[in-house]
Design an enzyme around this catalytic site. Structure first.
Site, PDB file in Angstrom:
ATOM      1  N   ASN A  12       0.698  -1.327   0.134  1.00 24.61           N
ATOM      2  CA  ASN A  12       0.049   0.135   0.024  1.00 24.61           C
ATOM      3  C   ASN A  12       1.072   1.439  -0.134  1.00 24.61           C
ATOM      4  O   ASN A  12       1.528   1.661   1.131  1.00 24.61           O
ATOM      5  CB  ASN A  12      -0.996  -0.261   1.103  1.00 24.61           C
ATOM      6  CG  ASN A  12      -1.693   1.241   1.438  1.00 24.61           C
ATOM      7  OD1 ASN A  12      -1.695   2.038   0.616  1.00 24.61           O
ATOM      8  ND2 ASN A  12      -2.056   1.290   2.616  1.00 24.61           N
ATOM      9  N   TRP A  13       1.091   1.742  -1.068  1.00 24.38           N
ATOM     10  CA  TRP A  13       1.893   3.007  -1.008  1.00 24.38           C
ATOM     11  C   TRP A  13       1.326   4.115  -0.326  1.00 24.38           C
ATOM     12  O   TRP A  13       1.990   5.256  -0.257  1.00 24.38           O
ATOM     13  CB  TRP A  13       2.144   3.512  -2.651  1.00 24.38           C
ATOM     14  CG  TRP A  13       2.949   2.420  -3.539  1.00 24.38           C
ATOM     15  CD1 TRP A  13       3.183   1.201  -3.136  1.00 24.38           C
ATOM     16  CD2 TRP A  13       3.205   2.671  -4.758  1.00 24.38           C
ATOM     17  NE1 TRP A  13       3.841   0.503  -4.194  1.00 24.38           N
ATOM     18  CE2 TRP A  13       4.119   1.462  -5.256  1.00 24.38           C
ATOM     19  CE3 TRP A  13       3.083   3.807  -5.956  1.00 24.38           C
ATOM     20  CZ2 TRP A  13       4.576   1.413  -6.666  1.00 24.38           C
ATOM     21  CZ3 TRP A  13       3.726   3.546  -7.033  1.00 24.38           C
ATOM     22  CH2 TRP A  13       4.450   2.503  -7.371  1.00 24.38           C
ATOM     23  N   LYS A  14      -0.003   4.137  -0.243  1.00 23.79           N
ATOM     24  CA  LYS A  14      -0.559   5.300   0.547  1.00 23.79           C
ATOM     25  C   LYS A  14      -0.604   6.646  -0.538  1.00 23.79           C
ATOM     26  O   LYS A  14      -0.427   6.368  -1.628  1.00 23.79           O
ATOM     27  CB  LYS A  14      -0.129   5.817   2.152  1.00 23.79           C
ATOM     28  CG  LYS A  14      -0.292   4.344   2.774  1.00 23.79           C
ATOM     29  CD  LYS A  14       0.173   4.815   4.218  1.00 23.79           C
ATOM     30  CE  LYS A  14       0.361   3.494   4.891  1.00 23.79           C
ATOM     31  NZ  LYS A  14       0.070   3.410   6.370  1.00 23.79           N
ATOM     32  N   HIS A  99      -9.553   0.452   4.912  1.00 23.98           N
ATOM     33  CA  HIS A  99      -8.336   0.676   5.442  1.00 23.98           C
ATOM     34  C   HIS A  99      -8.441   1.716   6.932  1.00 23.98           C
ATOM     35  O   HIS A  99      -9.188   2.638   6.709  1.00 23.98           O
ATOM     36  CB  HIS A  99      -7.168   1.367   4.643  1.00 23.98           C
ATOM     37  CG  HIS A  99      -5.691   1.414   5.247  1.00 23.98           C
ATOM     38  ND1 HIS A  99      -5.287   2.280   6.251  1.00 23.98           N
ATOM     39  CD2 HIS A  99      -4.744   0.717   5.048  1.00 23.98           C
ATOM     40  CE1 HIS A  99      -4.018   2.193   6.425  1.00 23.98           C
ATOM     41  NE2 HIS A  99      -3.693   1.026   5.944  1.00 23.98           N
ATOM     42  N   GLU A 101      -6.844   4.095   8.057  1.00 22.52           N
ATOM     43  CA  GLU A 101      -6.759   5.568   7.782  1.00 22.52           C
ATOM     44  C   GLU A 101      -7.844   6.195   6.967  1.00 22.52           C
ATOM     45  O   GLU A 101      -7.972   7.221   7.032  1.00 22.52           O
ATOM     46  CB  GLU A 101      -5.481   5.780   6.910  1.00 22.52           C
ATOM     47  CG  GLU A 101      -4.158   5.651   7.909  1.00 22.52           C
ATOM     48  CD  GLU A 101      -2.881   5.049   7.041  1.00 22.52           C
ATOM     49  OE1 GLU A 101      -2.651   5.232   5.635  1.00 22.52           O
ATOM     50  OE2 GLU A 101      -1.887   4.765   7.685  1.00 22.52           O
ATOM     51  N   GLU A 169      -5.000  -5.701  10.623  1.00 15.13           N
ATOM     52  CA  GLU A 169      -3.930  -4.570  10.774  1.00 15.13           C
ATOM     53  C   GLU A 169      -3.964  -3.904  12.015  1.00 15.13           C
ATOM     54  O   GLU A 169      -5.116  -2.945  12.387  1.00 15.13           O
ATOM     55  CB  GLU A 169      -4.147  -3.427   9.611  1.00 15.13           C
ATOM     56  CG  GLU A 169      -3.846  -4.017   8.297  1.00 15.13           C
ATOM     57  CD  GLU A 169      -3.314  -3.207   7.523  1.00 15.13           C
ATOM     58  OE1 GLU A 169      -2.071  -3.091   6.896  1.00 15.13           O
ATOM     59  OE2 GLU A 169      -3.941  -1.985   6.871  1.00 15.13           O
ATOM     60  N   GLY A 175       2.630   1.813  10.710  1.00 11.03           N
ATOM     61  CA  GLY A 175       3.485   3.001  10.540  1.00 11.03           C
ATOM     62  C   GLY A 175       4.195   3.237  11.995  1.00 11.03           C
ATOM     63  O   GLY A 175       4.855   4.282  12.069  1.00 11.03           O
ATOM     64  N   SER A 214       3.656  -2.217  10.166  1.00 11.22           N
ATOM     65  CA  SER A 214       5.121  -2.540  10.563  1.00 11.22           C
ATOM     66  C   SER A 214       5.787  -3.708  10.117  1.00 11.22           C
ATOM     67  O   SER A 214       6.785  -4.082  10.784  1.00 11.22           O
ATOM     68  CB  SER A 214       5.368  -2.125  12.043  1.00 11.22           C
ATOM     69  OG  SER A 214       4.881  -0.844  12.146  1.00 11.22           O
ATOM     70  N   GLY A 235       3.052  -1.215   4.223  1.00  9.43           N
ATOM     71  CA  GLY A 235       3.144   0.189   3.868  1.00  9.43           C
ATOM     72  C   GLY A 235       4.319   0.679   3.554  1.00  9.43           C
ATOM     73  O   GLY A 235       4.836   0.550   2.444  1.00  9.43           O
ATOM     74  N   GLY A 236       4.974   1.280   4.584  1.00  8.98           N
ATOM     75  CA  GLY A 236       6.214   1.683   4.414  1.00  8.98           C
ATOM     76  C   GLY A 236       7.205   1.009   3.772  1.00  8.98           C
ATOM     77  O   GLY A 236       7.813   1.605   2.826  1.00  8.98           O
TER      78      GLY A 236
HETATM   79  C1  PEP Z   1      -0.618   0.073   5.944  1.00  8.52           C
HETATM   80  O1  PEP Z   1      -0.722   0.943   5.345  1.00  8.52           O
HETATM   81  O2  PEP Z   1      -1.593  -0.877   5.765  1.00  8.52           O
HETATM   82  C2  PEP Z   1       0.588  -0.756   6.786  1.00  8.52           C
HETATM   83  C3  PEP Z   1       0.457  -1.981   7.386  1.00  8.52           C
HETATM   84  O3  PEP Z   1       1.567   0.421   6.964  1.00  8.52           O
HETATM   85  P1  PEP Z   1       2.959   0.025   7.483  1.00  8.52           P
HETATM   86  O4  PEP Z   1       3.554  -1.208   6.899  1.00  8.52           O
HETATM   87  O5  PEP Z   1       3.864   1.089   7.350  1.00  8.52           O
HETATM   88  O6  PEP Z   1       2.668  -0.166   9.020  1.00  8.52           O
END
Ligand code: PEP
Length: 255
Positions: A12-14, A99, A101, A169, A175, A214, A235-236
């Site tokens: 997920n590039w957000k 998600h 967010e 999640e 994050g 993470s 994500g990251g």
């Molecule tokens: C996400 O955005 O779904 C996520 C899990 O982010 P991260 O891996 O950065 O925690």
């Protein structure tokens, strides 16, 4: 892992990326298509404005792509939103819905998430339906209640292993660099599996349940070894080809 389920690693590039992301996608394609595609599926979710470009960069590759959200309607007066059919038109085959967010920033309810998943299915997309507890909910021992409520409310009737992927999640792990204890991940995934089987029978037994929060190359192997963890939503660490491929490698080493 669930032995009979092929894992998927989804990025997920957000709100990150640009037309310069092509070189990163090229690296992913080279790394993935040569040695990983047999063991692990890979999907990327760029911002919707980059989806058509990303799909063209992926042309000929086994990596799939999709959008980070869709509207519950297929057209109309919804400024700034995108419809599931538009995702298909841009070359996507999947979409994230619910998600955290979006649940937090846009106040999305379980009903709205379910409506988005139904819209995705109408267009032939696979819906990655995200659920997870807030830190305060975990602290007060409500994690499984929250998961039950989100599963019941966000996953529509008619979910199958082909049209739905569940992403667990924990919101406090996204994050932050924090990851739950393996035993907590195992408990949550076992609970989700039980709920899915009770409601959807064999489809629930074969639906993929991803862990997200993470995930990095260094912890992916340990997470993947947990029962009912059938991949990762990242994500990251999906923003660097080396890290994202490193996570896939960890999964491949388990199969
Ligand atoms: C996400 O955005 O779904 C996520 C899990 O982010 P991260 O891996 O950065 O925690």
């Amino acid at each position: 892992m669930t032995p009979e389920i092929k894992p998927v690693v989804a990025g997920n590039w957000k709100m990150n990326g640009s037309s310069n992301s092509q070189s990163m996608v090229r690296e992913l394609v080279a790394g993935y298509d040569q040695k990983l595609q047999g063991q692990v599926d890979m999907a990327i979710f760029p911002p919707s404005i980059l989806l058509a470009q990303t799909a063209s960069w992926l042309s000929g590759s086994k990596i799939s792509c999709g959008a980070q959200d869709c509207h519950a309607n297929q057209s109309g007066a919804h400024t700034g939103d995108i419809a599931a059919d538009m995702i298909v038109d841009a070359g996507g085959t999947m979409v994230l819905v619910g998600h955290s967010e979006r649940r937090v920033d846009h106040n999305e309810s379980n009903d709205e998430v379910a409506a988005k998943a139904r819209a995705a299915w109408q267009s032939g997309l696979t819906a990655f339906i995200c659920i997870g507890e807030l830190e305060a909910e975990r602290r007060s021992g409500k994690t499984l209640d929250v998961l039950a409520e989100q599963l019941a409310g966000s996953v529509p009737d008619g979910a199958t292993a082909a049209n739905a992927v569940i992403a667990y999640e924990p919101v406090w792990a996204i994050g932050t660099g924090l990851v739950p204890e393996a035993s907590d991940v195992e408990e949550a995934h076992a609970f989700i599996r039980k709920q899915l089987v009770e409601r959807f029978g064999n489809a629930g037994a074969t639906m993929r349940i991803l862990y997200g929060g993470s995930v990095k190359p260094g912890n992916a192997g340990e997470l993947m070894a947990i029962n009912n963890v059938d991949g990762a939503l990242v994500g990251g660490a999906s923003l660097k080809a080396e890290d994202f491929l490193g996570i896939c490698e960890a999964y491949r080493n388990m199969t």
